[in-house]
Design a protein around this motif. Sequence first.
Motif, PDB file in Angstrom:
ATOM      1  N   GLU A 218       0.706  -1.114  -0.205  1.00 13.72           N
ATOM      2  CA  GLU A 218      -0.030  -0.051   0.036  1.00 13.72           C
ATOM      3  C   GLU A 218       0.924   1.295  -0.062  1.00 13.72           C
ATOM      4  O   GLU A 218       0.610   2.176  -0.658  1.00 13.72           O
ATOM      5  N   ILE A 219       2.029   1.182   0.875  1.00 14.78           N
ATOM      6  CA  ILE A 219       2.698   2.517   1.018  1.00 14.78           C
ATOM      7  C   ILE A 219       3.590   2.715  -0.437  1.00 14.78           C
ATOM      8  O   ILE A 219       3.657   3.891  -0.921  1.00 14.78           O
ATOM      9  N   LEU A 220       4.062   1.576  -0.877  1.00 13.70           N
ATOM     10  CA  LEU A 220       4.954   1.659  -2.171  1.00 13.70           C
ATOM     11  C   LEU A 220       4.033   2.104  -3.265  1.00 13.70           C
ATOM     12  O   LEU A 220       4.403   2.526  -4.163  1.00 13.70           O
ATOM     13  N   SER A 221       2.711   1.671  -3.377  1.00 12.30           N
ATOM     14  CA  SER A 221       1.551   1.972  -4.291  1.00 12.30           C
ATOM     15  C   SER A 221       1.509   3.559  -4.353  1.00 12.30           C
ATOM     16  O   SER A 221       1.140   4.032  -5.275  1.00 12.30           O
ATOM     17  N   VAL A 222       2.176   4.482  -3.330  1.00 11.17           N
ATOM     18  CA  VAL A 222       1.860   5.806  -3.389  1.00 11.17           C
ATOM     19  C   VAL A 222       2.917   6.353  -4.786  1.00 11.17           C
ATOM     20  O   VAL A 222       2.327   7.473  -4.936  1.00 11.17           O
ATOM     21  N   ALA A 223       3.614   5.517  -4.996  1.00 10.83           N
ATOM     22  CA  ALA A 223       4.539   5.992  -6.069  1.00 10.83           C
ATOM     23  C   ALA A 223       3.751   6.269  -7.286  1.00 10.83           C
ATOM     24  O   ALA A 223       4.088   6.760  -8.340  1.00 10.83           O
ATOM     25  N   ILE A 224       2.512   5.270  -7.541  1.00  6.35           N
ATOM     26  CA  ILE A 224       1.625   5.623  -8.579  1.00  6.35           C
ATOM     27  C   ILE A 224       0.291   6.239  -8.434  1.00  6.35           C
ATOM     28  O   ILE A 224       0.027   6.950  -9.379  1.00  6.35           O
ATOM     29  N   THR A 225      -0.220   6.220  -7.016  1.00  8.05           N
ATOM     30  CA  THR A 225      -1.377   6.665  -6.823  1.00  8.05           C
ATOM     31  C   THR A 225      -1.325   8.148  -6.538  1.00  8.05           C
ATOM     32  O   THR A 225      -2.186   9.230  -7.156  1.00  8.05           O
ATOM     33  N   CYS A 226      -0.152   8.668  -5.877  1.00 11.34           N
ATOM     34  CA  CYS A 226      -0.290  10.261  -5.766  1.00 11.34           C
ATOM     35  C   CYS A 226       0.213  10.950  -7.077  1.00 11.34           C
ATOM     36  O   CYS A 226      -0.499  11.963  -7.106  1.00 11.34           O
ATOM     37  N   PRO A 227       0.865  10.587  -7.989  1.00  5.84           N
ATOM     38  CA  PRO A 227       0.842  11.410  -9.367  1.00  5.84           C
ATOM     39  C   PRO A 227      -0.293  11.409  -9.958  1.00  5.84           C
ATOM     40  O   PRO A 227      -0.877  12.247 -10.600  1.00  5.84           O
ATOM     41  N   LEU A 228      -1.174  10.257  -9.869  1.00  2.00           N
ATOM     42  CA  LEU A 228      -2.564  10.188 -10.463  1.00  2.00           C
ATOM     43  C   LEU A 228      -3.543  11.268  -9.672  1.00  2.00           C
ATOM     44  O   LEU A 228      -4.258  12.063 -10.173  1.00  2.00           O
ATOM     45  N   ASP A 229      -3.252  11.395  -8.272  1.00  2.00           N
ATOM     46  CA  ASP A 229      -4.034  12.251  -7.579  1.00  2.00           C
ATOM     47  C   ASP A 229      -3.720  13.770  -8.151  1.00  2.00           C
ATOM     48  O   ASP A 229      -4.497  14.626  -7.928  1.00  2.00           O
ATOM     49  N   VAL A 230      -2.342  13.932  -8.120  1.00  3.55           N
ATOM     50  CA  VAL A 230      -2.145  15.331  -8.473  1.00  3.55           C
ATOM     51  C   VAL A 230      -2.523  15.737  -9.968  1.00  3.55           C
ATOM     52  O   VAL A 230      -3.049  16.850 -10.022  1.00  3.55           O
ATOM     53  N   MET A 231      -2.389  14.915 -10.985  1.00  6.20           N
ATOM     54  CA  MET A 231      -3.012  15.017 -12.102  1.00  6.20           C
ATOM     55  C   MET A 231      -4.627  15.133 -12.174  1.00  6.20           C
ATOM     56  O   MET A 231      -4.999  16.186 -12.756  1.00  6.20           O
ATOM     57  N   THR A 232      -5.155  14.346 -11.378  1.00  9.85           N
ATOM     58  CA  THR A 232      -6.701  14.631 -11.087  1.00  9.85           C
ATOM     59  C   THR A 232      -7.024  16.091 -10.881  1.00  9.85           C
ATOM     60  O   THR A 232      -7.885  16.500 -11.305  1.00  9.85           O
ATOM     61  N   THR A 233      -6.215  16.572  -9.743  1.00 10.32           N
ATOM     62  CA  THR A 233      -6.545  17.811  -9.231  1.00 10.32           C
ATOM     63  C   THR A 233      -6.638  18.912 -10.496  1.00 10.32           C
ATOM     64  O   THR A 233      -7.189  19.770 -10.731  1.00 10.32           O
ATOM     65  N   LYS A 234      -5.262  18.996 -10.964  1.00  7.49           N
ATOM     66  CA  LYS A 234      -4.959  19.866 -12.312  1.00  7.49           C
ATOM     67  C   LYS A 234      -5.842  19.894 -13.316  1.00  7.49           C
ATOM     68  O   LYS A 234      -5.937  20.681 -13.945  1.00  7.49           O
ATOM     69  N   LEU A 235      -6.386  18.597 -13.707  1.00  8.44           N
ATOM     70  CA  LEU A 235      -7.371  18.474 -14.789  1.00  8.44           C
ATOM     71  C   LEU A 235      -8.673  18.721 -14.338  1.00  8.44           C
ATOM     72  O   LEU A 235      -9.298  19.367 -15.235  1.00  8.44           O
TER      73      LEU A 235
END
Length: 328
Positions: A218-235
């Motif tokens: 779960e913690i290592l998955s932040v490497a994938i999910t955090c960029p998706l969260d940032v991109m979702t916010t900007k989009l």
Amino acid sequence: MLNLGDALIFGVSLVVSLVVSLLITVPLTGALVRLRANYNPKALQLDPDGNVHVHTGPMVTSFFGMLRRVYRIEGWAGLYKGLMPTALATIVLTMFAVAALDSRGLASHNRIDVIDAGVFGAIFYSIFGMLIALPATILTYRSIVTPYKLPYFGAVYSLRILLTPTERRRPWILYLTPGLLTSEILRILYRMLVLRTLRILLLKDFTAFKFGIYLAVEILSVAITCPLDVMTTKLAIQRNHATAEYNSVEQEVEDDAVEVHEYAEYSNQEEDVIGLRHEKDPYLGFVDCFKRIVDEEGWQTLYRAWWVTVLGAIVSATAAVGQYQGMA
């Protein structure tokens, strides 16, 4: 079946818990959204007319730094931007949850059974829920980052600021915001196909060792999910125009058009909390958004407030243990 007294106590407790939750989470969510939405290119930029200019937006890189900046510039009102759409969405979801609550099942089994629809069923329900919630998410994010003051009880006025005329005439175009659905669906697929599968394999027969493995994933998955969260916010804050030159604040084509000066009440006349990308130079899709963030702002931008995502991963892993222990 609850009697009148129990129902009253339950209702009061529910209202109090919702109010306390909103008082705490709205400022924190607002700071997180603004931090991730802040456009802060690392080099000279071209304006829409092709002229070079130096970006002078705020250099805010920390969550608590953004929280302090919001309070300094906009005060308490700024901290609670996004309160009304958040409250409305929370109330609606709570009403559905209460309506779906099987009190007889609770009384006899002392737990709520989780519907297990299989991996494809879980993906379907997750995507369906995302599609229902997406307009509320877009409105919430935009109401947080807008430099304008929004009244708490002026929905029509607020919508005329947050949405372009194109979006108000064709609200379904919100779902066509370039790259937004792709980002959301990729996040759902990763959580359902990878994390959910591992959760079932590791936590059904609970041991501390298996839980440790799942928590690490779960913690290592932040490497994938955090960029998706940032991109979702900007989009999500990127508004959809009929043409690149169309701006809902500067140009209205409807019969009930409102003069520009009626929109011109800023939260702060001298300084904006964050910098926003110019609407005449939008992200063109998911891949374009990723490339531009890395090229213009640096890859570190994709991991803004990564530790918040880590905390969410820890909470998710802990809740999963509770779920499977309750089913045992």
